[in-house]
Design a protein around this motif. Structure first.
Motif, PDB file in Angstrom:
ATOM      1  N   ILE A 146       0.841  -1.194   0.000  1.00 12.64           N
ATOM      2  CA  ILE A 146       0.000   0.000   0.000  1.00 12.64           C
ATOM      3  C   ILE A 146       0.874   1.240   0.000  1.00 12.64           C
ATOM      4  CG2 ILE A 146      -1.682   1.344   1.310  1.00 12.64           C
ATOM      5  CD1 ILE A 146      -2.595  -1.397   2.508  1.00 12.64           C
ATOM      6  N   VAL A 147       0.639   2.109  -0.968  1.00 13.00           N
ATOM      7  CA  VAL A 147       1.231   3.446  -0.965  1.00 13.00           C
ATOM      8  C   VAL A 147       0.130   4.418  -0.587  1.00 13.00           C
ATOM      9  CG1 VAL A 147       2.262   5.269  -2.373  1.00 13.00           C
ATOM     10  CG2 VAL A 147       3.031   2.895  -2.636  1.00 13.00           C
ATOM     11  N   LEU A 148       0.352   5.172   0.476  1.00 13.96           N
ATOM     12  CA  LEU A 148      -0.641   6.114   0.982  1.00 13.96           C
ATOM     13  C   LEU A 148       0.025   7.481   1.149  1.00 13.96           C
ATOM     14  CD1 LEU A 148      -3.647   5.951   1.877  1.00 13.96           C
ATOM     15  CD2 LEU A 148      -2.813   5.756   4.230  1.00 13.96           C
ATOM     16  N   ASP A 149      -0.525   8.482   0.469  1.00 16.33           N
ATOM     17  CA  ASP A 149       0.034   9.837   0.515  1.00 16.33           C
ATOM     18  C   ASP A 149       1.521   9.855   0.164  1.00 16.33           C
ATOM     19  OD1 ASP A 149      -2.481  10.746   1.319  1.00 16.33           O
ATOM     20  OD2 ASP A 149      -2.013  10.511   3.446  1.00 16.33           O
ATOM     21  N   GLY A 150       1.873   9.048  -0.844  1.00 11.89           N
ATOM     22  CA  GLY A 150       3.247   9.042  -1.337  1.00 11.89           C
ATOM     23  C   GLY A 150       4.230   8.235  -0.515  1.00 11.89           C
ATOM     24  N   ARG A 151       3.745   7.483   0.456  1.00 10.91           N
ATOM     25  CA  ARG A 151       4.632   6.725   1.338  1.00 10.91           C
ATOM     26  C   ARG A 151       4.249   5.251   1.326  1.00 10.91           C
ATOM     27  NH1 ARG A 151       7.923   8.447   5.343  1.00 10.91           N
ATOM     28  NH2 ARG A 151       7.015  10.544   5.287  1.00 10.91           N
ATOM     29  N   LEU A 152       5.235   4.375   1.131  1.00  5.84           N
ATOM     30  CA  LEU A 152       4.997   2.932   1.204  1.00  5.84           C
ATOM     31  C   LEU A 152       4.810   2.540   2.662  1.00  5.84           C
ATOM     32  CD1 LEU A 152       5.008   0.134  -0.297  1.00  5.84           C
ATOM     33  CD2 LEU A 152       7.427   0.000   0.335  1.00  5.84           C
ATOM     34  N   LEU A 153       3.656   1.966   2.993  1.00  5.17           N
ATOM     35  CA  LEU A 153       3.393   1.573   4.374  1.00  5.17           C
ATOM     36  C   LEU A 153       4.225   0.358   4.753  1.00  5.17           C
ATOM     37  CD1 LEU A 153      -0.482   2.010   4.734  1.00  5.17           C
ATOM     38  CD2 LEU A 153       1.353   3.691   5.006  1.00  5.17           C
ATOM     39  N   GLY A 154       4.802   0.406   5.955  1.00  4.01           N
ATOM     40  CA  GLY A 154       5.649  -0.685   6.419  1.00  4.01           C
ATOM     41  C   GLY A 154       5.024  -1.504   7.528  1.00  4.01           C
ATOM     42  N   GLY A 155       4.530  -0.839   8.574  1.00  3.67           N
ATOM     43  CA  GLY A 155       4.019  -1.554   9.730  1.00  3.67           C
ATOM     44  C   GLY A 155       5.133  -1.857  10.721  1.00  3.67           C
ATOM     45  N   ASP A 156       4.776  -2.467  11.846  1.00  3.22           N
ATOM     46  CA  ASP A 156       5.741  -2.713  12.910  1.00  3.22           C
ATOM     47  C   ASP A 156       6.928  -3.556  12.464  1.00  3.22           C
ATOM     48  OD1 ASP A 156       4.269  -1.247  14.684  1.00  3.22           O
ATOM     49  OD2 ASP A 156       3.358  -2.969  15.705  1.00  3.22           O
ATOM     50  N   HIS A 288      16.580   2.571  -0.410  1.00  5.25           N
ATOM     51  CA  HIS A 288      17.384   2.366   0.797  1.00  5.25           C
ATOM     52  C   HIS A 288      18.550   3.349   0.884  1.00  5.25           C
ATOM     53  CE1 HIS A 288      19.181   0.210   4.119  1.00  5.25           C
ATOM     54  NE2 HIS A 288      20.284  -0.013   3.431  1.00  5.25           N
ATOM     55  N   ILE A 289      19.106   3.739  -0.252  1.00  5.91           N
ATOM     56  CA  ILE A 289      20.260   4.654  -0.236  1.00  5.91           C
ATOM     57  C   ILE A 289      19.855   6.071  -0.618  1.00  5.91           C
ATOM     58  CG2 ILE A 289      21.961   2.834  -0.579  1.00  5.91           C
ATOM     59  CD1 ILE A 289      22.166   3.685  -3.506  1.00  5.91           C
ATOM     60  N   GLY A 290      18.545   6.332  -0.618  1.00  4.62           N
ATOM     61  CA  GLY A 290      18.071   7.693  -0.796  1.00  4.62           C
ATOM     62  C   GLY A 290      17.862   8.151  -2.230  1.00  4.62           C
ATOM     63  N   ALA A 291      17.924   7.238  -3.183  1.00  7.79           N
ATOM     64  CA  ALA A 291      17.677   7.616  -4.576  1.00  7.79           C
ATOM     65  C   ALA A 291      16.177   7.782  -4.799  1.00  7.79           C
ATOM     66  CB  ALA A 291      18.226   6.548  -5.519  1.00  7.79           C
ATOM     67  N   SER A 292      15.818   8.516  -5.847  1.00  3.68           N
ATOM     68  CA  SER A 292      14.415   8.818  -6.122  1.00  3.68           C
ATOM     69  C   SER A 292      13.747   7.677  -6.877  1.00  3.68           C
ATOM     70  CB  SER A 292      14.310  10.112  -6.946  1.00  3.68           C
ATOM     71  OG  SER A 292      12.957  10.336  -7.304  1.00  3.68           O
ATOM     72  N   THR A 293      12.609   7.202  -6.344  1.00  2.00           N
ATOM     73  CA  THR A 293      11.795   6.206  -7.045  1.00  2.00           C
ATOM     74  C   THR A 293      10.349   6.653  -7.123  1.00  2.00           C
ATOM     75  OG1 THR A 293      11.278   5.001  -5.000  1.00  2.00           O
ATOM     76  CG2 THR A 293      13.276   4.340  -6.178  1.00  2.00           C
ATOM     77  N   GLY A 294      10.073   7.914  -6.783  1.00  4.46           N
ATOM     78  CA  GLY A 294       8.711   8.407  -6.805  1.00  4.46           C
ATOM     79  C   GLY A 294       7.918   8.101  -5.566  1.00  4.46           C
ATOM     80  N   CYS A 295       8.556   7.535  -4.544  1.00  2.00           N
ATOM     81  CA  CYS A 295       7.867   7.162  -3.318  1.00  2.00           C
ATOM     82  C   CYS A 295       8.815   7.358  -2.142  1.00  2.00           C
ATOM     83  CB  CYS A 295       7.402   5.715  -3.398  1.00  2.00           C
ATOM     84  SG  CYS A 295       6.436   5.150  -1.985  1.00  2.00           S
ATOM     85  N   ARG A 296       8.241   7.628  -0.963  1.00  2.00           N
ATOM     86  CA  ARG A 296       9.042   7.738   0.249  1.00  2.00           C
ATOM     87  C   ARG A 296       8.936   6.443   1.042  1.00  2.00           C
ATOM     88  NH1 ARG A 296       5.624  11.966   0.572  1.00  2.00           N
ATOM     89  NH2 ARG A 296       4.806  11.323   2.594  1.00  2.00           N
ATOM     90  N   PRO A 297      10.011   6.079   1.769  1.00  2.00           N
ATOM     91  CA  PRO A 297       9.932   4.877   2.605  1.00  2.00           C
ATOM     92  C   PRO A 297       9.012   5.102   3.782  1.00  2.00           C
ATOM     93  CG  PRO A 297      11.973   6.043   3.023  1.00  2.00           C
ATOM     94  CD  PRO A 297      11.311   6.741   1.861  1.00  2.00           C
ATOM     95  N   SER A 298       8.567   4.021   4.398  1.00  2.00           N
ATOM     96  CA  SER A 298       7.688   4.119   5.564  1.00  2.00           C
ATOM     97  C   SER A 298       8.469   4.554   6.791  1.00  2.00           C
ATOM     98  CB  SER A 298       7.017   2.772   5.817  1.00  2.00           C
ATOM     99  OG  SER A 298       7.977   1.767   6.021  1.00  2.00           O
TER     100      SER A 298
END
Length: 298
Positions: A146-156, A288-298
């Motif tokens: 799930i990508v929500l508001d530009g961020r890939l959801l991770g969870g605990d 993981h190394i901060g490159a642009s993929t159009g999404c932010r990490p959770s």
């Protein structure tokens, strides 16, 4: 050129390739091996290590592999520190990221394979330009991201989006997770083969349409919960079943997603085809190394 070593780990095969920062797989770099049916974790690791070494050796002298990104079946713990893929029973609590980091001397990022594919479809595929959407893989198993508001959801623990374990038939088949009536237990390639006695590619139209309806049912539940208007569905079963599957999924979703804000939720087939899992693994690595993929990490 800087490259990512992209690795996809599934119940059917292990695959790897070299990927550019733009999400393109280098021509001729992709290799794969079947997932060995064994209960010896070391045998699977040996297969994976040989594959990784083979693909890494294809980098040109002018190229530099700077990161390793991995999409792996779930569940996992510690956001990929250890993996326990339901379809690979030999690996329970397997320290995949540590093992790969020691073997490759690279920074390693591991995420759920369906979450990785979700990233890929938003980066270069059917969800490109969308800030919120659901990604699904209907293949040997069923997974999601799930990508929500530009961020890939991770969870605990990194397992958010695991739509394969949404219950779609309360009195349905037993699932490998220990539950009953999960989408994976009813609509995955493994489930279809168990019910019909034939591979999914030979499933009759009745099964194709039922699979689509169950996927549509799960999509509607997630869309209602998270205010999503797009689901991208990929994987060998979904893409192989084609138009009848998609039509049944859309009809079922339309009947069950009735709130005004999600009425007309779109379900699209994935656009990346067979390359999707490796593009997704590359997205995990680059992110993981901060490159642009159009999404932010959770």
């Amino acid at each position: 050129m800087d490259l990512c070593l992209a690795v996809d780990i599934g119940g059917t095969k292990f695959a790897a390739a070299l990927a550019t920062p733009e999400g393109e797989l280098q021509a001729g770099s992709s290799r794969w091996v079947p997932t060995r049916q064994t209960m010896e974790p070391g045998e699977l690791w040996s297969d994976l290590l040989s594959l990784v070494e083979l693909v890494s050796a294809q980098a040109a002298r002018s190229d530099r592999i700077v990161v390793c990104g991995v999409g792996c079946g779930g569940p996992m713990a510690g956001r990929g520190a250890s993996v326990s893929p339901l379809n690979i029973p030999a690996w329970r609590g397997f320290p995949l990221s540590v093992m790969l980091a020691e073997a490759t001397r690279l920074p390693v990022a591991v995420d759920n394979d369906a979450k990785a594919l979700t990233l890929a479809e938003g980066w270069t595929g059917a969800a490109q330009g969308r800030s919120s959407y659901l990604g699904m893989v209907v293949s040997t198993g069923v997974g999601g991201g799930i990508v929500l508001d530009g961020r890939l959801l991770g969870g605990d623990e990194g397992n958010a989006g695991h739509i394969g374990h949404v219950v779609v038939e309360p009195d349905g088949r037993a699932c490998m997770c220990g539950g009953q009536g999960c989408l994976e237990a009813e609509a995955s390639g493994s489930a279809i083969a168990a019910v019909t006695g034939r591979p999914p590619a030979e499933a009759p139209l009745l099964i194709v349409e039922r699979t689509g309806r169950l996927v549509g049912r799960a999509v509607a539940s997630v869309a209602n919960l998270l205010d999503l208007s797009l689901a991208v569905v990929a994987g060998s079963v979904a893409l192989g079943f084609g138009a009848p599957f998609l039509a049944a999924a859309l009809e079922e979703s339309g009947q069950r997603a009735r709130l005004d804000f999600i009425r007309g939720t779109h379900i699209r087939p994935g656009a990346l085809g067979a390359a999707g899992p490796l593009v997704g693994a590359a997205a995990v690595g680059w992110l993981h190394i901060g490159a642009s993929t159009g999404c932010r990490p959770s």
